[in-house]
Design a protein around this motif. Structure first.
Motif, PDB file in Angstrom:
ATOM      1  N   ARG A 568      50.406  30.704  45.342  1.00 16.17           N
ATOM      2  CA  ARG A 568      51.392  31.385  44.501  1.00 16.17           C
ATOM      3  C   ARG A 568      52.078  30.381  43.584  1.00 16.17           C
ATOM      4  O   ARG A 568      52.563  29.357  44.054  1.00 16.17           O
ATOM      5  N   ASP A 576      47.295  33.302  45.825  1.00 10.71           N
ATOM      6  CA  ASP A 576      47.307  34.042  44.558  1.00 10.71           C
ATOM      7  C   ASP A 576      46.158  33.439  43.761  1.00 10.71           C
ATOM      8  O   ASP A 576      46.338  32.466  43.030  1.00 10.71           O
ATOM      9  N   ASP A 578      44.324  33.980  41.217  1.00 15.91           N
ATOM     10  CA  ASP A 578      44.428  33.766  39.767  1.00 15.91           C
ATOM     11  C   ASP A 578      45.805  33.255  39.351  1.00 15.91           C
ATOM     12  O   ASP A 578      46.095  33.186  38.156  1.00 15.91           O
ATOM     13  N   GLY A 579      46.639  32.913  40.317  1.00 17.29           N
ATOM     14  CA  GLY A 579      48.033  32.594  40.001  1.00 17.29           C
ATOM     15  C   GLY A 579      48.190  31.513  38.950  1.00 17.29           C
ATOM     16  O   GLY A 579      49.069  31.570  38.098  1.00 17.29           O
ATOM     17  N   GLU A 698      45.454  35.475  57.522  1.00 15.83           N
ATOM     18  CA  GLU A 698      44.725  36.728  57.287  1.00 15.83           C
ATOM     19  C   GLU A 698      44.932  37.214  55.859  1.00 15.83           C
ATOM     20  O   GLU A 698      44.035  37.797  55.249  1.00 15.83           O
ATOM     21  N   GLU A 699      46.119  36.951  55.333  1.00 19.40           N
ATOM     22  CA  GLU A 699      46.362  37.279  53.931  1.00 19.40           C
ATOM     23  C   GLU A 699      45.458  36.444  53.021  1.00 19.40           C
ATOM     24  O   GLU A 699      44.859  36.963  52.079  1.00 19.40           O
ATOM     25  N   ASP A 702      41.875  37.738  53.331  1.00 20.79           N
ATOM     26  CA  ASP A 702      41.611  39.007  52.660  1.00 20.79           C
ATOM     27  C   ASP A 702      41.713  38.891  51.142  1.00 20.79           C
ATOM     28  O   ASP A 702      40.922  39.488  50.416  1.00 20.79           O
ATOM     29  N   GLN A 703      42.683  38.133  50.659  1.00 22.61           N
ATOM     30  CA  GLN A 703      42.805  38.016  49.199  1.00 22.61           C
ATOM     31  C   GLN A 703      41.623  37.249  48.616  1.00 22.61           C
ATOM     32  O   GLN A 703      41.052  37.657  47.607  1.00 22.61           O
ATOM     33  N   ALA A 706      38.464  39.408  49.019  1.00 23.69           N
ATOM     34  CA  ALA A 706      38.491  40.573  48.126  1.00 23.69           C
ATOM     35  C   ALA A 706      38.304  40.135  46.678  1.00 23.69           C
ATOM     36  O   ALA A 706      37.573  40.766  45.911  1.00 23.69           O
ATOM     37  N   TYR A 707      38.964  39.052  46.328  1.00 26.21           N
ATOM     38  CA  TYR A 707      38.856  38.558  44.954  1.00 26.21           C
ATOM     39  C   TYR A 707      37.398  38.251  44.614  1.00 26.21           C
ATOM     40  O   TYR A 707      36.882  38.675  43.573  1.00 26.21           O
ATOM     41  N   ARG A 710      35.140  41.407  44.647  1.00 25.07           N
ATOM     42  CA  ARG A 710      35.313  42.226  43.444  1.00 25.07           C
ATOM     43  C   ARG A 710      34.636  41.581  42.241  1.00 25.07           C
ATOM     44  O   ARG A 710      34.120  42.262  41.368  1.00 25.07           O
ATOM     45  N   ARG A 721      34.430  43.614  57.193  1.00 25.24           N
ATOM     46  CA  ARG A 721      35.270  44.369  56.260  1.00 25.24           C
ATOM     47  C   ARG A 721      35.939  43.431  55.248  1.00 25.24           C
ATOM     48  O   ARG A 721      36.655  42.514  55.617  1.00 25.24           O
ATOM     49  N   PRO A 723      38.520  43.911  52.182  1.00 21.58           N
ATOM     50  CA  PRO A 723      39.324  45.021  51.649  1.00 21.58           C
ATOM     51  C   PRO A 723      39.185  45.165  50.137  1.00 21.58           C
ATOM     52  O   PRO A 723      38.843  44.221  49.453  1.00 21.58           O
TER      53      PRO A 723
END
Lengths: 723, 723
Positions: A568, A576, A578-579, A698-699, A702-703, A706-707, A710, A721, A723
């Protein structure tokens, strides 16, 4: 809370690695201290305090033996029998000591009082083992002459950065709300902890020198002097971060131009007054022309001009200027892929090699960017053979979990210190082939390491470290009852000192030392070998399981493969992805739907690889040879690129992120199981922090997953999984 | 800086839309004011001040004509000749007035003094035109009874949010550093500006009620009372934001449970003391159970229980409670695609319809999320026919350029106010078919609009607006010399008041009014039709070119197609496409390599479309019928999806972002050309701001385009540079 030692601490302050029990072996015996000087007095006081607690006795200067332990300066006349016998033929050297045990007497000999003090703490670490059997004379001396902690402490609370910039352990132990904190007992206790791990210098204020802090150099010098007085008995020298603009800000001059005669006179006068107040003052620390701090560029001068200005003022008194090489353009245009922040320190400083005065120490961050969890070693370290270089490590966990996450950093530091800037076939170390092994697996070669450079191996070859700049760590200490916020982060502070003294040490062995001192010092007095209980063994296993691999665990669940900066913005905690991607800070990963990473090759990228000498200039340039863990630092690759590990980049990202988060869960499980082994309040605090670490890991998992899912569209091979 | 009017302002304060020149037409004539009451006195004072400046004369209560202008209450006996003749048969109504001109006399008649004041400012707007020819009697009355500005002003400086939360115009005009600012002349001038555009209520502190601010209700009530005294002569009622936890925080009770008898008594007692001090006190504003503010949920009660508690306390005095419907879970799990913040207000409040007391006004943000540049109208507005609803607009430009960017908001507000919640064939407006046209192109139908709902069309049908909650705007005013930071942002404040009075007004006509009052009031006294100079015409054309389409320009270069939230987290200025994507705030765009947008359909998404009645429940559900500008609010579509415009989504993103940034450049060019037309200091400030707008618009363009190019891999059809 365990009882406290020599220093009386306010009740809730944790004794860290110097609980009273750590002195039981000494305190229950008969000790002789021989020698004069302030630090010899400290040694005597320490032993006397231990004896008062544990029933032993201590004498000073009068040999009415018998003694179990003799701590003597080589200048003492006459040296008592056994001590005289273990006296080496040559000089022991500054801060060094000889440790031996013969005929039932343990002996510490030193040329200087500081050596006695370090020898005493060596005996403390050994505990009962120091008094068992015989011990051949061992000659110990520090690999680096200056082992320093930089405090990024503000005097005033900064509206954005707070009392301690990038501090995660509460307020400052020196300053509060614009004034000295006044808790000198705590400062003294801090000095004692530092001496016990080998640190011998600190700077007492932030390298970003704000308005109030600038005045520490002049009208508030008394505040610094008070700290120096308290730290002196533990051999800790005090340094001060100063503003390059001081002649203007404080002196009322129209310029701070380093070539201006009035400016030179101003610094000379100010520095003379500093040494009047603090005769053993260490010197100045300067962050110039960096992130908004003033510097010589404003006057069309370069960093050598700037650093030499201050060095000239300090030279008559033996002081040094630590000049930070952390200079880069923090207003970069993210659209411009040709500019590369990693290049900046080398581009700025390498051309200046040879132009710095002898008492300038160029302080170089270990990596080329900014204390990320994984970076290559800075190419500056190989680029300036005619300059004294200090290597800067970050003990405070700005980018490594901010003392909410367990992240035992010595394995990273060990890799840095053991790295061979010119490769395994580079120039030889002056002291032969038994050096530390580097990450290149070339252990046992004589090639110079980063630690050698910092220790002065490229200097006049006398091996006393005089020519190196030493090791500097950014402190992780605050006014938190556990000193470091996270109780287990104390180990990083301890290990920093130990590695600065002995860079070849195994991080696991340092961890054992720290565990034994902090948690398991209570052994039965008089036992030749302390009988280790099953509990002690469990405690040690638990901490090794949780801490030993925690840096790699942190790396697994955060930014992958050396790409860095997915934190972040501003706060630097939590993910973050792409922060920083579209900011002026020069820290990008360039992920798109096809691939990720920064092309820093000479062939097609920013050319940063060309800042290294061979073999690294080739190794990093080559997609085939570049180590996996640095791949995205040096190369932009497709998600399907196959690593040496056999995994694709995208699958590696998924796998490591699942694994890292699982390891955090496992660490918490281990800690919960060990509840009975620790002081309940300490256990509870670590438990809460591990909850946060698991949540945050875990954050991250997942980030990041997921990033990249995607972006890439590539499913996880194992169907987990995302997210 | 132009000369100042009735109120003496500190020198650098800009007179906004009431420069002395605006009163020339009145001040140079002969005026009679007939009627008693505080506000009739204000009317007299205004005219007298204008006459002192411009050479006219004013009489009060004594008809020693002739007069050019008569401002009279209908209760005045006897009404002078012409005035008596234009008296309507029925009541003019609260705050209303009749304006006519006959036989060379301009007449304003009102039942209440407030009507006289609004009529006076109508004459001011007309200028010389008010005194030309004949004018049939026009009956004016406000569409909304309560036209209110909420100030998010803190008394103490908040460590994160500052003196004014989301304020971009300096500090508060009411508070500074924990105390009243004490500049009552400025507060009075503010009240005058508000009256001139039709606003009749304000709340004086932030809806996030912090510790100090809570005390305004009790021991610091005097601070509020002082403001009420100053604002009263301009018909401005004062409201107060209160903490739901006040009985605990201020009253020392153990609970704030709305069903607790002691709590009810506490509120009754406190409210009685408020009305003792401020007999015309407006009421309370409450943000409860939202973003950390306390509320009834803590006691297992619902929002009706909470709101009714305060309404009960206020009812005896005619006060109202504004209860904000901005309630949602700000700790959402971004991984969970089924939860939808857009649903929250409806889910919380629609089931409570009919349960609120008559003096509860449910204050509903115009869109379902949070003041984004483009949102659909909130479905709550159609869902609660048995509740008084106020529509909340954000005049302060939190998400629309923060008063650094020109963004004239009335075109957006006009779309909101003219929207027909039940479609063009929905229930009819009580006052017939000449209502404002909606964005559905159904202008001229009689179907109820959002403005009708806020104005009370669903109530007892007497058309006096009593049953509606009115219009509320979040103020954009601070202690900046130009009131609103950006001088051109004054137009938003002015237009807010005008639209609250007359929601059917054309934004371009409002802009003309504002331009004429602010910049071009100096017309030759006595001219029947002011001769417009070429300069005035150029000035008007310039401002229309820069401001008229500025909201759509801002939309073009920021978040596309209604998707929202691509701002930097926290500060909300500038782009950060993924800034909120993995946060707990419930504001996501779900962009991946294939497409973008939030699926809020009933068929496959969150079901949010089902909160609308027909036809909107069908229109928004349907990919074919959904308006382009809201497409990504309601649907997740592939980048290749073809819009009604004929463009693909990805090409639309590229095209609008290039176009929007170009429009910003063009606005700057227009402004530069018009340098001679404006006060130099005002011109210079706007010029600097336009530089920043251009920089920021280009940053938006490049970040958004780069983000979507990297994700989609689709090249721009026109081959423009995407970094």
């Amino acid at each position: 809370m365990p009882r406290r030692g020599l220093v009386t601490l306010p009740d809730p302050v944790h004794p860290a690695w110097l609980p009273p029990e750590a002195f039981r072996a000494i305190g229950s015996r008969r000790t002789l201290v021989l020698g004069d000087g302030l630090l010899a007095g400290t040694v005597y006081d320490e032993v006397a305090d231990a004896c008062a607690r544990h029933g032993g006795r201590v004498r000073r200067g009068a040999e009415d033996g018998p003694h179990d332990l003799v701590l003597a300066l080589t200048t003492a006349e006459p040296l008592p029998g056994v001590a005289g016998e273990v006296r080496p033929g040559s000089a022991i050297g500054a801060e060094g000591y000889v440790l031996a045990r013969r005929d039932g007497v343990t002996v510490v000999l030193a040329d200087e009082p500081a050596g006695l003090l370090y020898g005493l703490f060596h005996v403390v670490r050994l505990g009962e083992r120091a008094f068992a059997g015989e011990r051949q004379a061992e000659h110990h001396r520090p690999a680096m002459r200056r082992r320093m902690l930089d405090h990024w402490d503000n005097v005033d609370i900064h509206p954005v950065m707070g009392q301690v910039e990038r501090g995660y352990a509460g307020g400052s132990i020196f300053w509060r709300d614009g004034a000295p904190r006044g808790d000198l007992a705590r400062v003294r206790a801090y000095g004692r902890l530092l001496a016990a791990c080998g640190v011998n210098a600190i700077s007492v204020n932030n390298v970003n020198v704000h308005a109030t802090e600038a005045h520490l150099l002049t009208d508030r010098l008394g505040d610094v002097s008070a700290l120096a007085d308290v730290l002196r008995p533990y051999g800790i020298g005090v340094h001060l971060s100063v503003s390059f603009a001081s002649p203007v800000v404080l002196g009322g001059l129209a310029t701070a131009d380093p070539l201006d005669e009035d400016v030179r006179k101003w610094w000379a006068g100010v520095t003379e007054r500093v040494y009047d107040a603090i005769p053993d003052f260490g010197g100045y620390v300067v962050k110039a022309d960096s992130e908004g701090q003033p510097g010589p560029f404003a006057y069309g001068r370069d960093h050598a001009d700037g650093a030499n200005l201050l060095a000239e003022a300090l030279a008559p008194y033996g002081g040094v200027v630590h000049w930070r090489a952390f200079v880069y353009n923090h207003r970069q245009d993210w659209r411009d892929r040709s500019t590369d922040r990693a290049r900046a320190a080398y581009d700025h400083f390498a051309p200046l090699d040879g132009r710095f005065r002898d008492n300038v120490i160029l302080q170089v961050k270990h990596g080329p960017v900014d204390f990320q969890v994984r970076e290559p070693v800075s190419p500056v370290i190989a680029a300036m053979p005619a300059t004294r270089l200090a290597v800067e490590l970050q003990v405070t966990q700005e980018y490594t979990g901010q003392q909410r996450h367990v992240c035992y950093l010595p394995p990273m530091w060990r890799e840095v210190l053991g790295f061979r800037p010119w490769g395994p076939d580079g120039p030889s170390r002056p002291d032969g082939p038994d050096g530390p092994s580097g990450p290149d697996g070339s252990g046992g070669t004589a090639a110079v390491t980063v630690a050698d450079v910092a220790g002065g191996a490229l200097g006049d070859g006398d091996g006393d470290g005089d020519d190196g700049g030493g090791l500097v760590g950014v402190s992780n200490v605050g006014d938190d009852p556990y000193w470091t916020g996270h109780p287990l982060a104390q180990a990083n502070l301890y290990a920093f000192g130990r590695l600065a003294w002995a860079p070849e040490m195994d991080p696991a062995a340092i961890l054992d030392e720290w565990i034994d001192l902090t948690f398991a010092p209570a052994t039965a007095s008089g036992d030749a070998e302390p009988a280790e209980t099953a509990e002690t063994e469990r405690l040690r296993r638990t901490l090794h399981a949780i801490m030993g691999g925690s840096w790699r665990t942190y790396e697994r669940y955060t930014a992958p493969l050396g790409v860095g900066f997915m934190v972040r913005p501003g706060r630097h905690y939590g993910p973050d992805v792409d922060g920083y991607e579209y900011t002026p800070w020069g820290t990008y990963h360039f992920a798109d739907r096809d691939g990720v990473g920064v092309d820093r090759t000479r062939a097609t990228g920013t050319g940063f690889t060309g800042q290294y000498p061979p073999p690294w200039s080739q190794v990093y340039e080559s997609l085939d040879q570049c180590p996996d863990e640095l791949l995205l630092f040096f190369h932009h690759v497709p998600y399907g690129h196959v690593l040496h590990s056999g995994s694709t980049v995208i699958q590696h990202i998924y796998d490591t992120h699942f694994a890292g988060a699982e390891e955090a869960v496992e660490a918490r499980r281990r800690w919960e199981e060990a509840a009975g082994l620790f002081d309940p309040s300490l256990h509870a605090r670590v438990e809460r922090l591990l909850d946060e670490q698991v949540r945050c890991a875990e954050e991250w998992r997942d980030q990041v997953n997921a990033y990249f899912f995607r972006k890439s569209g590539v499913p996880d091979l194992r169907g987990r999984r995302i997210p």
